[in-house]
Design a protein around this motif. Structure first.
Motif, short mmCIF file in Angstrom:
data_model
loop_
_atom_site.label_atom_id
_atom_site.label_comp_id
_atom_site.label_asym_id
_atom_site.label_seq_id
_atom_site.Cartn_x
_atom_site.Cartn_y
_atom_site.Cartn_z
N MET A 13 -32.14 9.95 -34.12
CA MET A 13 -30.95 10.78 -34.09
C MET A 13 -31.28 12.22 -34.53
O MET A 13 -30.85 13.19 -33.88
CB MET A 13 -29.88 10.20 -35.01
CG MET A 13 -28.56 10.95 -35.00
SD MET A 13 -27.30 10.13 -35.98
CE MET A 13 -28.03 10.25 -37.63
N LEU A 14 -32.07 12.35 -35.59
CA LEU A 14 -32.44 13.68 -36.06
C LEU A 14 -33.30 14.41 -35.03
O LEU A 14 -33.14 15.62 -34.80
CB LEU A 14 -33.18 13.58 -37.39
CG LEU A 14 -32.36 13.09 -38.59
CD1 LEU A 14 -33.25 12.92 -39.81
CD2 LEU A 14 -31.23 14.08 -38.89
N ARG A 15 -34.21 13.66 -34.41
CA ARG A 15 -35.07 14.26 -33.38
C ARG A 15 -34.22 14.71 -32.20
O ARG A 15 -34.45 15.79 -31.62
CB ARG A 15 -36.11 13.22 -32.94
CG ARG A 15 -37.36 13.82 -32.30
CD ARG A 15 -38.37 12.74 -31.98
NE ARG A 15 -38.78 12.01 -33.18
CZ ARG A 15 -38.61 10.71 -33.35
NH1 ARG A 15 -38.04 9.98 -32.41
NH2 ARG A 15 -38.99 10.13 -34.47
N ASN A 16 -33.24 13.89 -31.83
CA ASN A 16 -32.37 14.26 -30.71
C ASN A 16 -31.52 15.49 -31.01
O ASN A 16 -31.18 16.26 -30.10
CB ASN A 16 -31.46 13.10 -30.33
CG ASN A 16 -32.21 12.00 -29.59
OD1 ASN A 16 -33.30 12.23 -29.06
ND2 ASN A 16 -31.64 10.81 -29.57
N LEU A 37 -35.05 17.09 -40.01
CA LEU A 37 -35.97 16.03 -39.57
C LEU A 37 -37.20 15.99 -40.46
O LEU A 37 -37.60 14.91 -40.94
CB LEU A 37 -36.38 16.29 -38.11
CG LEU A 37 -37.51 15.40 -37.56
CD1 LEU A 37 -37.04 13.94 -37.47
CD2 LEU A 37 -37.96 15.90 -36.19
N VAL A 38 -37.80 17.13 -40.72
CA VAL A 38 -39.04 17.18 -41.50
C VAL A 38 -38.79 16.83 -42.96
O VAL A 38 -39.64 16.22 -43.62
CB VAL A 38 -39.70 18.58 -41.37
CG1 VAL A 38 -40.89 18.71 -42.31
CG2 VAL A 38 -40.12 18.83 -39.93
N ARG A 47 -43.07 16.69 -34.95
CA ARG A 47 -42.70 17.91 -35.67
C ARG A 47 -43.45 19.15 -35.19
O ARG A 47 -42.87 20.23 -35.05
CB ARG A 47 -42.86 17.72 -37.18
CG ARG A 47 -44.30 17.57 -37.64
CD ARG A 47 -44.38 17.10 -39.10
NE ARG A 47 -45.74 17.12 -39.60
CZ ARG A 47 -46.67 16.21 -39.30
NH1 ARG A 47 -46.35 15.21 -38.48
NH2 ARG A 47 -47.89 16.30 -39.78
N ALA A 48 -44.76 19.03 -34.93
CA ALA A 48 -45.56 20.21 -34.53
C ALA A 48 -45.14 20.72 -33.16
O ALA A 48 -44.98 21.93 -32.95
CB ALA A 48 -47.04 19.86 -34.55
#
Length: 290
Positions: A13-16, A37-38, A47-48
């Motif tokens: 969800m955070l990545r989206n 997210l991080v 993340r990168a």
């Protein structure tokens, strides 16, 4: 242990959230979502790549490039780092769509740089093509003096014509490119990946009796007339180039086809003899079709 679907999908969800902001090309929202997210998943594999895409959004509105070296650095970064990151984050198709806007930004920043033969990739025109903006690409090419006599911009314009208007409209420029630079013509054929054109190319490679390397492709426009005489009207509009033997071969075949169509058989003897003396392989291809 029972799987907690909500807990285990929280990272997704955070990545989206980051991807959604990137889709909207909102750098502020994307950076805030990335920080969340991080903070919760410092070892997340994405993340990168996501950070690199966010940094790229910050370049919208950046100042024009001051020289070709600065453009070279930015172009290589976009090709070698940002584009792979976009494909990793969005998938191939969506990644290509997302990155097109980045190529547009790069082209806008490169607009004032003049064309340099020793750094042809570092010009706004091929960047517009990478962005899929054929009209802007055409305008950038037309600002290059004598573009129709220079392999790189001639190849760009052939692609612009193909993408914007189709293969029929591109034939004259493709012929001119084959005469000026057979190697660049070969690369453009591979890049266009046009089914009918590729079929002709394969047949040419299999049947044309020439040197057996890319230089043979200079004869491709002439040879095509032995396979598809209907292309004569289109190829006749190709502008005079360097008057090389391959160009003369095509002009000669156009003359021969015109005489045949008009039934002037008694006038064919000399042009056919000239064609035979010019290139035996082209003459053989012509006679095979008779």
């Amino acid at each position: 242990m029972q799987l907690d679907i909500f807990a285990d999908s929280h990272d997704v969800m955070l990545r989206n959230d980051v991807l959604d902001a990137l889709h909207r090309r909102c750098a502020v929202d994307a950076r805030l979502a990335w920080q969340r997210l991080v903070a919760e998943y410092p070892d997340d594999d994405s993340r990168a790549a996501l950070a690199m895409l966010i940094d790229e959004l910050d370049l919208v509105g950046a100042s024009p490039f001051v020289d070709h070296g600065a453009l070279e650095t930015a172009r290589r970064r976009l090709e070698e780092q940002v584009e792979p990151a976009a494909r990793q984050s969005f998938g191939d198709a969506a990644g290509r769509t997302w990155i097109a806007s980045c190529w547009r930004t790069l082209a806008q920043r490169a607009a004032a740089l003049p064309y340099r033969a020793d750094a042809s990739s570092n010009h706004a025109a091929p960047l517009w093509l990478r962005a899929g903006d054929w009209a802007a690409g055409r305008e950038a090419i037309e600002r290059i003096e004598s573009w129709r006599r220079i392999p790189a911009p001639l190849g760009w314009m052939a692609e612009v014509r193909y993408r914007a208007e189709g293969l029929e409209a591109a034939w004259p420029l493709l012929a001119e490119l084959a005469w000026v630079s057979p190697a660049r013509f070969a690369r453009l054929l591979a890049h266009l990946a046009d089914g009918p054109l590729d079929a002709l190319h394969r047949k040419f490679d299999a049947n044309f009796d020439g040197a057996g390397d890319d230089t043979d492709l200079a004869w491709f426009p002439a040879w095509v007339l032995t396979e598809k005489a209907s292309l004569a009207t289109l190829l006749r509009t190709a502008q005079s180039s360097l008057q090389t033997a391959p160009e003369r071969g095509m002009r000669l075949l156009l003359q021969i086809l015109s005489l045949e169509r008009e039934g002037r058989q008694h006038e064919l003897v000399e042009p056919r003899k000239t064609l035979r003396d010019l290139h035996a392989g082209l003459y053989a291809a012509y006679m095979k079709a008779r």
